[in-house]
Design an enzyme around this catalytic site. Sequence first.
Site, short mmCIF file in Angstrom:
data_model
loop_
_atom_site.label_atom_id
_atom_site.label_comp_id
_atom_site.label_asym_id
_atom_site.label_seq_id
_atom_site.Cartn_x
_atom_site.Cartn_y
_atom_site.Cartn_z
N CYS A 7 -2.35 9.60 2.67
CA CYS A 7 -2.04 8.92 1.40
C CYS A 7 -3.12 9.17 0.36
O CYS A 7 -2.82 9.37 -0.80
CB CYS A 7 -1.85 7.43 1.63
SG CYS A 7 -3.22 6.65 2.48
N GLU A 44 0.87 -1.18 0.00
CA GLU A 44 0.00 0.00 0.00
C GLU A 44 0.90 1.22 0.00
O GLU A 44 1.56 1.50 1.02
CB GLU A 44 -0.86 0.03 1.26
CG GLU A 44 -1.82 -1.13 1.41
CD GLU A 44 -3.06 -1.00 0.55
OE1 GLU A 44 -3.22 0.04 -0.11
OE2 GLU A 44 -3.84 -1.95 0.53
P1 NDP Z 1 8.39 5.03 4.34
O1 NDP Z 1 8.31 4.31 3.05
O2 NDP Z 1 9.53 5.90 4.59
O3 NDP Z 1 8.37 4.01 5.57
C1 NDP Z 1 7.32 3.09 5.77
C2 NDP Z 1 7.80 2.00 6.72
O4 NDP Z 1 8.80 1.22 6.07
C3 NDP Z 1 8.44 2.54 7.99
O5 NDP Z 1 8.10 1.71 9.07
C4 NDP Z 1 9.91 2.44 7.67
O6 NDP Z 1 10.71 2.39 8.80
C5 NDP Z 1 9.94 1.12 6.93
N1 NDP Z 1 11.14 0.92 6.12
C6 NDP Z 1 12.05 1.82 5.68
N2 NDP Z 1 13.01 1.22 4.93
C7 NDP Z 1 12.70 -0.09 4.90
C8 NDP Z 1 13.28 -1.24 4.28
N3 NDP Z 1 14.38 -1.16 3.52
N4 NDP Z 1 12.68 -2.44 4.46
C9 NDP Z 1 11.56 -2.55 5.18
N5 NDP Z 1 10.96 -1.51 5.80
C10 NDP Z 1 11.51 -0.29 5.65
O7 NDP Z 1 7.00 5.83 4.46
P2 NDP Z 1 6.58 6.87 5.56
O8 NDP Z 1 6.67 6.25 6.91
O9 NDP Z 1 7.29 8.15 5.30
O10 NDP Z 1 5.03 7.05 5.23
C11 NDP Z 1 4.52 7.94 4.30
C12 NDP Z 1 4.16 7.21 3.02
O11 NDP Z 1 3.19 6.21 3.29
C13 NDP Z 1 3.52 8.12 2.01
O12 NDP Z 1 4.03 7.86 0.73
C14 NDP Z 1 2.05 7.74 2.08
O13 NDP Z 1 1.33 8.03 0.91
C15 NDP Z 1 2.14 6.28 2.35
N6 NDP Z 1 0.90 5.75 2.91
C16 NDP Z 1 0.13 4.92 2.15
C17 NDP Z 1 -1.09 4.47 2.63
C18 NDP Z 1 -1.93 3.52 1.84
O14 NDP Z 1 -2.80 2.90 2.43
N7 NDP Z 1 -1.75 3.38 0.55
C19 NDP Z 1 -1.58 4.89 3.95
C20 NDP Z 1 -0.68 5.74 4.67
C21 NDP Z 1 0.52 6.15 4.15
P3 NDP Z 1 11.40 3.75 9.35
O15 NDP Z 1 10.28 4.72 9.54
O16 NDP Z 1 12.00 3.30 10.60
O17 NDP Z 1 12.35 4.19 8.27
#
Ligand code: NDP
Length: 502
Positions: free
Chosen positions: A282, A248
């Site tokens: 999002c 997502e």
């Molecule tokens: P990120 O992609 O930066 O991070 C999402 C999660 O992935 C965090 O827990 C992050 O950890 C983790 N992560 C980072 N690197 C890795 C890796 N290499 N392997 C596995 N996990 C990893 O997104 P954001 O947290 O900044 O969230 C915002 C984004 O989420 C926006 O693009 C938004 O549109 C989207 N979103 C989508 C939704 C949907 O339902 N489609 C709903 C809500 C948000 P850490 O934070 O510790 O880096």
Amino acid sequence: MTQTAPAESTEADGDQTRFASLDPRTGEVVGHHPVHTAADVEAAVARARTAGEEWAALGFDGRRARLDAWRKLLVRRLDEFQALISNETGKSADDARTELALVVDHLHWAGKHASRVLGKRRVSPGMLMYNHAASVEYKPLGVVGVIGPWNYPAFTPLGSIAYALAAGNAVVFKPSEYTPGVGEFLARTFAEASPEHADLFQVVTGFGETGAALCRAGVDKVAFTGSTPTGKRVMAACSETLTPVLVECGGKDALIVADDADVKAAAAAAVWGGIFNSGQTCAGVERVYVAEAVADEFIELVTRQASKLRPGGEPNAPFGPITMPRQVEVIQAHVRDALDRGGRAVVGGLDSIRPPYVAPIVLVDVPEESTAVTEETFGPTLVITRVPDADEGVRLANALRYGLGGSVFSRGRGEELARKLRCGMVSVNAVLAFAAIPGLPFGGVGDSGFGRIHGDDGLREFTTPQSVTRLRFRALLNPMTYDRGSRTVRHVVRLTRLLYGR
Ligand code: NDP
């Protein structure tokens, strides 16, 4: 997005084994959390797997009773939970309360409907196998790894967690490094409501490396919500072990205003859909395509309403700060690009950006090539574009690789236009209504990801179907044995021609 600890949350004493979560409004430390290593994650998955066996054996009713107990506990502690969400994300009290109302509704729905959607059901055996009984049931996968973002630190991961648990799985959840306390609160309250299943739902905290370790820890599926670039990394890591993945990702959702729209309602919806939660949604409204015939009135109404809104750190502020400090640079870059390419700001401008706060910015006359139109801004900004008619709005809305949600305002053509949008969800004469209806699947297409949370599809996403047949009586014609004579197959072919060849 991140591979390393952001400067704002590393420990001042250089301790690499823990990190602090900060209040984005003040920079104050909200709490300290462990940086879980790959070995910690593997151990959590192993504990969850053992606990999951008992949980699966409880059946739908037993699980529903425990999920209901958890839901009631969350409602009793709603004020505490709201304060924690506001402290870690900076969001206003009302934005956090709205998020929690959705959490509770989804938790209730998942527990209530799991049996209907996933329980054993009979299937017609068809012509050849008329002497068999056939059934299908949806069995839990085992352990589901959930990786979540910070913008809705409870609602978004619960869209996977609640449905995975209701389906009979164990869960290991890695919250965003910005909201680890919210993740821990979820696991702690679950264990409190269901102490005999304390290991069933576990939380591992840390940075991107901890999330990557979860992808490689032998879980049976990964449900990832976050940005598109991270989604691709998660998918690559999961491919190493053929671990299925639900992705997502982000969006750049458009709102279409047709010439027969209730313009006042459309303007109010655009302002709220673009600005609530500081635009960090999002499926929030980032682009508006408004039919020329009503464009002047619409832009005037949006301008008037958006100009009145000011972000702030007080609980009753209409919206709070930008949670993730480096997102401010993205917002700034998109607004600058729009202005450099000839766009105009009718509300705010570059000086609206005063970290950690960004006041509303409404842009018009922005070329479609601008990053303010093509990329996710994730701030309280709206780009309004005049189009000859709603159909041209749909064409432009569909031009991006993102395809999460959308909205249409039209008195007569709402559903017709909705069906032409290339995305997973559309609200007609409203914004984001689809996210608040638990029975509707939620998810996108293209760069917004694949797979579905919520609804019947969201429950099935965390299961594997198992088909079973049972011989009821011996058939007169059985072509599936070497005892069959050639007469038998001839009869079967004749029957096939008779039934399906005409
Ligand atoms: P990120 O992609 O930066 O991070 C999402 C999660 O992935 C965090 O827990 C992050 O950890 C983790 N992560 C980072 N690197 C890795 C890796 N290499 N392997 C596995 N996990 C990893 O997104 P954001 O947290 O900044 O969230 C915002 C984004 O989420 C926006 O693009 C938004 O549109 C989207 N979103 C989508 C939704 C949907 O339902 N489609 C709903 C809500 C948000 P850490 O934070 O510790 O880096």
